[in-house]
Design an enzyme around this catalytic site. Structure first.
Site, PDB file in Angstrom:
ATOM      1  N   HIS A  40      15.464-105.151  -0.675  1.00 21.74           N
ATOM      2  CA  HIS A  40      15.229-105.993   0.506  1.00 21.74           C
ATOM      3  C   HIS A  40      15.013-107.456   0.121  1.00 21.74           C
ATOM      4  CE1 HIS A  40      12.951-107.514   4.061  1.00 21.74           C
ATOM      5  NE2 HIS A  40      13.682-106.640   4.732  1.00 21.74           N
ATOM      6  N   SER A  69      14.989-109.296   9.502  1.00 26.07           N
ATOM      7  CA  SER A  69      14.758-109.619   8.086  1.00 26.07           C
ATOM      8  C   SER A  69      15.934-110.376   7.494  1.00 26.07           C
ATOM      9  CB  SER A  69      14.548-108.332   7.280  1.00 26.07           C
ATOM     10  OG  SER A  69      13.270-107.804   7.466  1.00 26.07           O
ATOM     11  N   ASP A 111       8.355-111.161  -0.377  1.00 22.24           N
ATOM     12  CA  ASP A 111       9.097-109.947  -0.030  1.00 22.24           C
ATOM     13  C   ASP A 111       8.864-108.872  -1.102  1.00 22.24           C
ATOM     14  OD1 ASP A 111      11.503-108.238   0.883  1.00 22.24           O
ATOM     15  OD2 ASP A 111      11.603-109.951   2.231  1.00 22.24           O
TER      16      ASP A 111
END
Length: 752
Positions: free
Chosen positions: A223, A538, A154
């Protein structure tokens, strides 16, 4: 401490030198009239055929030297070598060179590298994993996933977050072979007994991206930190977003270890295929047990995940955020778990009081901001606008100090994308000095944070009522209260989130995708030193990765296919009241397998599934060679091509014109002496027969095969209908979804 745990940035320096050599080479090519239209291509060579990684790399340079004419050009062109889990490389080539290379006998495929974009206090309680309650569905023997290693590919990680505390953790597992790659804002102390490894892949990262990022494993987007803490975050008491959703923040496997592979860069989180393959290759070498990838990935380059699965690693991918439109799924290879997003039993009701004392409820993340001049909790003027492109681009003069009701017209092209209109309207109110925004839209399951002003989302009917009040009043007024948190049985859940991408698979309709749904709407997890809401598949992906870690801890001998089967066959298709799970969209409907695969994930059921549909990972090779890359040197025939012949925990027949028979094999992983009876729910218009209808297992017979015959009842150019096959034993139910479409014509465009 495991050998090789810490590493300097020397490998990065070597790659920088290679890039300088490459640039000089490209300059010389241009000067001498050669082609300079080079870009990164991914060259796949299959299994590793040499014992030492150095020998694998040498074989790559032998191939490139033959192509380019010199060892120097070969060294300068290589971006990444894939040398652990599979053999291949990423290199800067011209299109002509890529075509030539594809003809080499040892080369399986050559594909251009593509750019990819990144696509919890309540969610675990909702799934039954309340670690503080005796009635929790937490599987016995998991010890919270202790010593299972989850690889998160990620945007990196923020190591100082409380979610990554390693207090009380035992030493790093001796089997770990990874490293802690250093950077300007990342030293050896940022790795720990919780974050046991960290790497980053920076080749080709733009200078623009580095304005908001750093050449290190550190996460400046948030994220990757959010995903990692959702999968394996340590328990953190009293976490909240400005008081909303307050509770214990934790991952699904809070004692699991985390290995970080940073491949996405910048605020928006962009990365290239070549970097993802390098991360997967390293993760195979390092010794991860689970890989979590909250990103879209091209199936022609899914060989990285295939090799990981063949090494016993379960790979979990996000399904995408392009719903509720059909055929928008990403990551649909049969060897990975493709995840849809669902909603949990939590809402954030926000009261709106009109000047006539009428009370209306919407939803928001509206929280108190000290010294704010927002329209929260006090009456102010109320105006309305249709929020067209033209009106939002006009100078904002009439909203100063007021609340704007934004109700887009149904025929406005942007009405189908309310998120865009919302952001534009929010900026319009800010620019005009407005104090608040009431936004009317159909359900999207996305709650924005409106810093500095009060905002609330209402449905279209409520928006019409507010507009009627405005039109019938000379001086309309309103006030917006702060949001509060409501959880529990009064909230209808789970539901498939509207943004979650839907099937059928646009690439392989013989496979039902997604595989499973998991919480992904308004999930609270770590970002930096705080806790923030994010939504998307996600967020659903690390929920599944965390549950996979628990299953790996309890059943270390289960294959990735067995784990996937356990998750799919035990999933919920109804809520706790027995009502069918719904799928948000336009309109809302009862969910089907193209919305949620097997259903909404059920961790307790997955831990004890009774039967599993296992697959020898070598069985995937023919599907990959015949369907994904279509190699001429792979023996393909009509019998083996359809993917519905794989022993998947689902059946999809997209072209049912005559009776088709498929076989499925189940392995008993429950009580040794067991008898299961088949319950058949045939898709509409299809006769589905099971033989034998009873399966008997004992110590000598742990594996049984059954036949499924599907026959069309009509001659029709039809659409998909759905059914299921469930094997019952007392309270145990092992269910697989079935999707069929009756057809009479090839290449029929059903568009009118």
């Amino acid at each position: 401490m495991a050998k090789g745990f810490f590493s300097s940035s020397s490998s990065r320096a070597h790659r920088r030198v290679a890039w300088v050599l490459l640039c000089l080479c490209m300059l010389l090519c241009t000067v001498h009239g050669g082609s300079s239209s080079r870009k990164v291509y991914i060259v796949y060579l299959g299994d590793v055929k040499h014992g030492h990684p150095d020998h694998v790399v040498a074989s790559h340079h032998d191939i490139l030297t033959t192509l380019l004419g010199s060892k120097e050009e070969s060294l300068a062109s290589v971006v990444y070598n894939y040398k652990h889990g599979f053999s291949g490389f990423a290199a800067m080539l011209t299109p002509e060179q890529a075509e030539q290379l594809a003809e080499f006998p040892e080369v399986i495929s050559v594909e251009p590298s593509r750019r990819h974009k990144a696509s919890t206090t309540r969610s675990w309680d909702f799934l039954g994993l309340n670690y503080q309650m005796s009635g929790s569905a937490l599987p016995h023997g998991t010890n919270y996933g202790e010593d299972v290693i989850i690889g998160v590919i990620d945007t990196g990680i923020w190591p100082e977050s409380r979610s990554f505390s390693d207090e009380g953790y035992p030493p790093i597992p001796s089997r770990w072979k990874g490293m802690c790659q250093l950077g300007p804002d990342w030293d050896k102390n940022n790795c720990s007994r919780k974050i046991i490894g960290a790497r980053f892949y920076d080749t080709g990262v733009s200078e623009e991206a580095l304005k908001t990022d750093s050449l290190s494993p550190r996460d400046y987007s948030g994220h990757g930190t959010h995903c990692a803490s959702t999968a394996a975050g340590s328990a953190v008491q009293a976490a909240s977003f400005n008081g909303l959703a307050k509770g214990v923040a934790r991952g699904g496997a809070p004692h699991a270890r985390i290995a970080v592979y940073k491949t996405l860069w910048g605020v928006d989180g962009f990365g290239d295929t070549s970097a993802f393959l390098a991360a997967i290759d390293d993760a195979i070498h390092d010794g991860v047990d689970v890989l979590s990838l909250s990103v879209g990935f091209p199936d022609e380059n899914s060989f990285g995940a295939l090799h990981a699965v063949q090494k016993g690693i379960t790979v979990v991918y996000a399904g995408g955020n392009d719903g509720p439109r059909p055929q928008t799924l990403e990551n649909t290879s049969p060897w990975v778990i493709t995840v849809a997003a669902s909603k949990v039993d939590r809402s954030f009701p926000t009261a709106i009081t009109l000047g006539n004392n009428q009370h209306i409820l919407g939803q928001s993340l509206n929280y108190h901001v000290v010294n704010s001049s927002s329209g929260s909790s006090r009456f102010t003027g109320l105006v309305s606008d249709e929020c067209t492109i033209a009106s939002l681009n006009a100078t904002a003069k009439d909203v100063k100090g007021k609340i704007l009701l934004c109700s887009p017209l149904p025929d406005d092209p942007l009405a189908i994308a309310p998120g865009i209109v919302f952001n534009n309207a929010l900026q319009y109110v800010r620019n005009g000095g407005g104090s608040g925004l009431i936004f009317a839209q159909y359900t999207t399951d996305l709650l924005g944070v409106c810093q500095g002003i009060a905002c609330v989302i209402v449905d279209l009917d409520t928006g019409k009522k507010i507009k009627k009040y405005i039109l019938g009043t000379s001086s309309p007024m309103a006030k917006i209260e702060l949001a509060h948190t409501v959880i529990g049985k009064e909230i209808s859940a789970p539901k498939v989130a509207s943004f979650s991408s839907r099937g059928p698979s646009p690439d392989y309709p013989e496979i039902i995708k997604p595989d499973i749904a998991a919480p992904g709407a308004n999930i609270l997890a770590a970002v930096g030193n705080s806790y923030v809401f994010m939504s998307g598949t996600s967020m659903a992906t690390p929920h599944v990765a965390g549950i996979v870690a628990l299953l790996k801890a309890q059943h270390p001998d289960w294959s990735p296919a067995a784990i996937k089967s356990a998750i799919i066959t035990s999933a919920h298709v109804t809520d706790e009241r027995g009502m069918p799970i719904l799928a948000e969209g336009v309109p809302r409907k009862i969910a089907d397998p193209f919305d949620y695969g097997g259903g909404n994930i059920n961790p307790g059921g997955a831990a004890d599934p009774g039967l599993v549909y296992d697959i020898d990972p070598r069985d995937y090779n023919k599907f990959f060679g015949c369907t994904i890359i279509r190699r001429a040197n792979v023996s393909c025939d009509a019998t083996t091509l359809p993917a519905y012949h794989l022993n998947l925990p689902s059946i999809a027949i997209p072209e049912l014109r005559h009776p088709i028979t498929v076989w499925r094999t189940v392995t008993n992983v429950g009580e040794v002496n067991s008898v299961y009876h088949a319950q058949v729910q045939s898709p509409a218009g299809v006769k589905m027969e099971i033989e034998p209808p009873v399966l008997v297992f004992n110590a000598m017979n742990k594996v049984q095969t059954f036949k499924v015959k599907l026959s069309p009842m009509w001659k029709l150019q039809g659409d998909y209908t759905f059914g299921s096959i469930t094997w019952h034993k007392e309270q145990k139910a092992v269910r697989i979804p079935v999707a069929t479409r009756i057809t009479i014509q090839d290449f029929y465009a059903d568009v009118a």
